[in-house]
Design a protein around this motif. Structure first.
Motif, PDB file in Angstrom:
ATOM      1  N   LEU A  75      41.755  33.501  43.271  1.00  0.00           N
ATOM      2  CA  LEU A  75      42.106  34.217  44.505  1.00  0.00           C
ATOM      3  C   LEU A  75      41.245  33.693  45.653  1.00  0.00           C
ATOM      4  CD1 LEU A  75      42.420  38.100  44.817  1.00  0.00           C
ATOM      5  CD2 LEU A  75      41.343  36.725  46.579  1.00  0.00           C
ATOM      6  N   ILE A  76      41.888  33.419  46.792  1.00  0.00           N
ATOM      7  CA  ILE A  76      41.156  33.003  47.987  1.00  0.00           C
ATOM      8  C   ILE A  76      41.586  33.892  49.152  1.00  0.00           C
ATOM      9  CG2 ILE A  76      40.479  31.095  49.477  1.00  0.00           C
ATOM     10  CD1 ILE A  76      41.538  29.162  47.389  1.00  0.00           C
ATOM     11  N   PRO A  77      40.728  34.815  49.593  1.00  0.00           N
ATOM     12  CA  PRO A  77      41.080  35.629  50.767  1.00  0.00           C
ATOM     13  C   PRO A  77      40.983  34.783  52.034  1.00  0.00           C
ATOM     14  CG  PRO A  77      38.867  36.159  50.012  1.00  0.00           C
ATOM     15  CD  PRO A  77      39.433  35.188  49.017  1.00  0.00           C
ATOM     16  N   THR A  78      41.855  35.062  52.984  1.00  0.00           N
ATOM     17  CA  THR A  78      41.798  34.319  54.243  1.00  0.00           C
ATOM     18  C   THR A  78      42.056  35.237  55.423  1.00  0.00           C
ATOM     19  OG1 THR A  78      42.748  32.510  55.536  1.00  0.00           O
ATOM     20  CG2 THR A  78      44.241  33.654  54.035  1.00  0.00           C
ATOM     21  N   ASP A  79      41.288  35.037  56.484  1.00  0.00           N
ATOM     22  CA  ASP A  79      41.544  35.707  57.767  1.00  0.00           C
ATOM     23  C   ASP A  79      41.978  34.670  58.801  1.00  0.00           C
ATOM     24  OD1 ASP A  79      39.218  34.349  58.216  1.00  0.00           O
ATOM     25  OD2 ASP A  79      38.005  36.099  58.732  1.00  0.00           O
ATOM     26  N   PHE A  80      42.321  33.467  58.290  1.00  0.00           N
ATOM     27  CA  PHE A  80      42.822  32.353  59.104  1.00  0.00           C
ATOM     28  C   PHE A  80      41.748  31.735  59.995  1.00  0.00           C
ATOM     29  CE2 PHE A  80      46.340  35.539  58.721  1.00  0.00           C
ATOM     30  CZ  PHE A  80      46.911  34.955  57.598  1.00  0.00           C
ATOM     31  N   SER A  81      40.487  31.998  59.680  1.00  0.00           N
ATOM     32  CA  SER A  81      39.378  31.387  60.416  1.00  0.00           C
ATOM     33  C   SER A  81      39.074  30.010  59.835  1.00  0.00           C
ATOM     34  CB  SER A  81      38.134  32.271  60.298  1.00  0.00           C
ATOM     35  OG  SER A  81      37.703  32.341  58.941  1.00  0.00           O
ATOM     36  N   LYS A  82      38.240  29.255  60.544  1.00  0.00           N
ATOM     37  CA  LYS A  82      37.814  27.944  60.040  1.00  0.00           C
ATOM     38  C   LYS A  82      37.033  28.099  58.739  1.00  0.00           C
ATOM     39  CE  LYS A  82      37.621  25.540  64.503  1.00  0.00           C
ATOM     40  NZ  LYS A  82      36.748  24.844  65.485  1.00  0.00           N
ATOM     41  N   ASN A  83      36.220  29.155  58.655  1.00  0.00           N
ATOM     42  CA  ASN A  83      35.459  29.395  57.428  1.00  0.00           C
ATOM     43  C   ASN A  83      36.382  29.622  56.241  1.00  0.00           C
ATOM     44  OD1 ASN A  83      32.505  29.416  57.847  1.00  0.00           O
ATOM     45  ND2 ASN A  83      32.989  30.914  59.423  1.00  0.00           N
ATOM     46  N   ALA A  84      37.441  30.394  56.456  1.00  0.00           N
ATOM     47  CA  ALA A  84      38.386  30.675  55.376  1.00  0.00           C
ATOM     48  C   ALA A  84      39.125  29.414  54.954  1.00  0.00           C
ATOM     49  CB  ALA A  84      39.379  31.753  55.826  1.00  0.00           C
ATOM     50  N   TRP A  85      39.541  28.610  55.928  1.00  0.00           N
ATOM     51  CA  TRP A  85      40.219  27.352  55.597  1.00  0.00           C
ATOM     52  C   TRP A  85      39.289  26.428  54.811  1.00  0.00           C
ATOM     53  CZ3 TRP A  85      44.409  24.825  54.659  1.00  0.00           C
ATOM     54  CH2 TRP A  85      44.379  23.428  54.606  1.00  0.00           C
ATOM     55  N   ASN A  86      38.038  26.405  55.202  1.00  0.00           N
ATOM     56  CA  ASN A  86      37.087  25.555  54.503  1.00  0.00           C
ATOM     57  C   ASN A  86      36.941  25.975  53.039  1.00  0.00           C
ATOM     58  OD1 ASN A  86      34.996  23.376  54.801  1.00  0.00           O
ATOM     59  ND2 ASN A  86      33.699  25.017  54.015  1.00  0.00           N
ATOM     60  N   ALA A  87      36.954  27.279  52.786  1.00  0.00           N
ATOM     61  CA  ALA A  87      36.860  27.766  51.408  1.00  0.00           C
ATOM     62  C   ALA A  87      38.084  27.337  50.590  1.00  0.00           C
ATOM     63  CB  ALA A  87      36.721  29.291  51.395  1.00  0.00           C
ATOM     64  N   ILE A  88      39.261  27.349  51.224  1.00  0.00           N
ATOM     65  CA  ILE A  88      40.484  26.907  50.547  1.00  0.00           C
ATOM     66  C   ILE A  88      40.381  25.429  50.175  1.00  0.00           C
ATOM     67  CG2 ILE A  88      42.963  26.513  50.836  1.00  0.00           C
ATOM     68  CD1 ILE A  88      42.964  28.979  52.732  1.00  0.00           C
ATOM     69  N   ALA A  89      39.931  24.611  51.137  1.00  0.00           N
ATOM     70  CA  ALA A  89      39.792  23.174  50.889  1.00  0.00           C
ATOM     71  C   ALA A  89      38.751  22.902  49.803  1.00  0.00           C
ATOM     72  CB  ALA A  89      39.410  22.466  52.191  1.00  0.00           C
ATOM     73  N   TYR A  90      37.632  23.634  49.861  1.00  0.00           N
ATOM     74  CA  TYR A  90      36.568  23.468  48.868  1.00  0.00           C
ATOM     75  C   TYR A  90      37.093  23.819  47.475  1.00  0.00           C
ATOM     76  CZ  TYR A  90      31.904  23.707  46.751  1.00  0.00           C
ATOM     77  OH  TYR A  90      30.801  23.505  45.947  1.00  0.00           O
ATOM     78  N   ALA A  91      37.816  24.927  47.376  1.00  0.00           N
ATOM     79  CA  ALA A  91      38.346  25.370  46.084  1.00  0.00           C
ATOM     80  C   ALA A  91      39.297  24.324  45.500  1.00  0.00           C
ATOM     81  CB  ALA A  91      39.065  26.706  46.249  1.00  0.00           C
TER      82      ALA A  91
END
Length: 268
Positions: A6-22
């Motif tokens: 599961l990857i929560p996102t608020d559409f911020s750059k930090n959230a996108w970075n977590a998606i890419a890292y995962a």
């Protein structure tokens, strides 16, 4: 069977970075990713439509970035507060791991971890949480640091995801003990031996720092060795509260460089 993350996102750059890292972390694994946006306790049709539109944009960005062949993505827009949305999704889809950014849209420079991340790390007890700083781009971790006091014993299943990340990245585990006393008590020695048994089959080494407190010792160890990740078992919040709320972390600037894996004590 695919791993479920599961990857929560608020559409911020930090959230996108977590998606890419995962995606990069699990690039060689079969994974079903669930992208979740919680837009609050709102029954607004407009809020739901906006969330779904932004989730579709995120999926489109992933396609541009290139999706690994073993990965699938499902997006969910939930009219719940963030923590409740995470717990509901974890239960419904039997999620095995949560990966999220350390901060959200506010991205305040004087805040180490955002409130949603802290809540997830402390209150989600049935699966581990990996928090990824917003400016960390994925690199195979050189090593994973696991700090311990040896004052309690660990179970092998509590450390399952530490072992998994070590395996898929070929990163050795560095067991770090920081203590002012030079000698372990009988209980600590016994727990150290049990930990060694738990680690059987992994690549690990033991390390010891004396005459320094846990916060300073951990941060300096990680910084000097350029370690790629910190993992810990969150026992009744004591470790997280004492180390990652400490001003020293900000002083060293370490929070912006190292992902943190929060495992959980199954006895809590």
């Amino acid at each position: 069977m695919k791993k479920r993350i599961l990857i929560p996102t608020d559409f911020s750059k930090n959230a996108w970075n977590a998606i890419a890292y995962a995606a990069d972390l699990y690039k060689r694994e079969e994974v079903a990713f669930y992208l979740v946006h919680a837009y609050g306790d709102s029954r607004s049709k407009i809020a739901k439509e906006k969330a779904e539109k932004e989730l579709q944009k995120t999926l489109q960005h992933l396609e541009i970035r290139t999706i690994y062949s073993g990965h699938t993505y499902e997006s969910l827009a939930l009219d719940l507060l963030p923590l409740k949305a995470l717990k509901k999704t974890i239960e419904k889809y039997d999620i095995e791991l949560v990966i999220m950014g350390t901060k959200g849209q506010t991205d305040a420079t004087d805040v180490l971890f955002g409130s949603n991340t802290i809540n997830a790390m402390e209150k989600i007890r049935n699966c581990p949480v990996l928090a990824v700083p917003g400016n960390v781009t994925y690199q195979e971790p050189k090593e994973i640091v696991f700090p311990t006091s040896y004052k309690t014993h660990y179970k092998k299943r509590e450390m399952q995801y530490l072992f998994e990340i070590s395996r898929i990245t070929n990163a050795p585990i560095r067991i770090l003990h920081v203590q002012e006393k030079e000698i372990l008590s009988d209980t600590q020695q016994h727990n150290k031996e049990l930990l060694e048994d738990c680690l059987d089959g992994t690549h690990f080494t033991f390390h010891w720092l004396e005459n320094v407190n846990i916060q300073e010792g951990l941060m300096q160890f990680v910084e000097e060795r350029k370690s790629g990740m910190i993992a810990f078992i969150n026992k009744k919040h004591l470790f997280f509260g004492s180390v990652f709320s400490n001003p020293l972390v900000k002083k060293l600037g370490l929070y912006s460089k190292v992902p943190v894996l929060a495992l959980h004590d199954f006895r809590n």
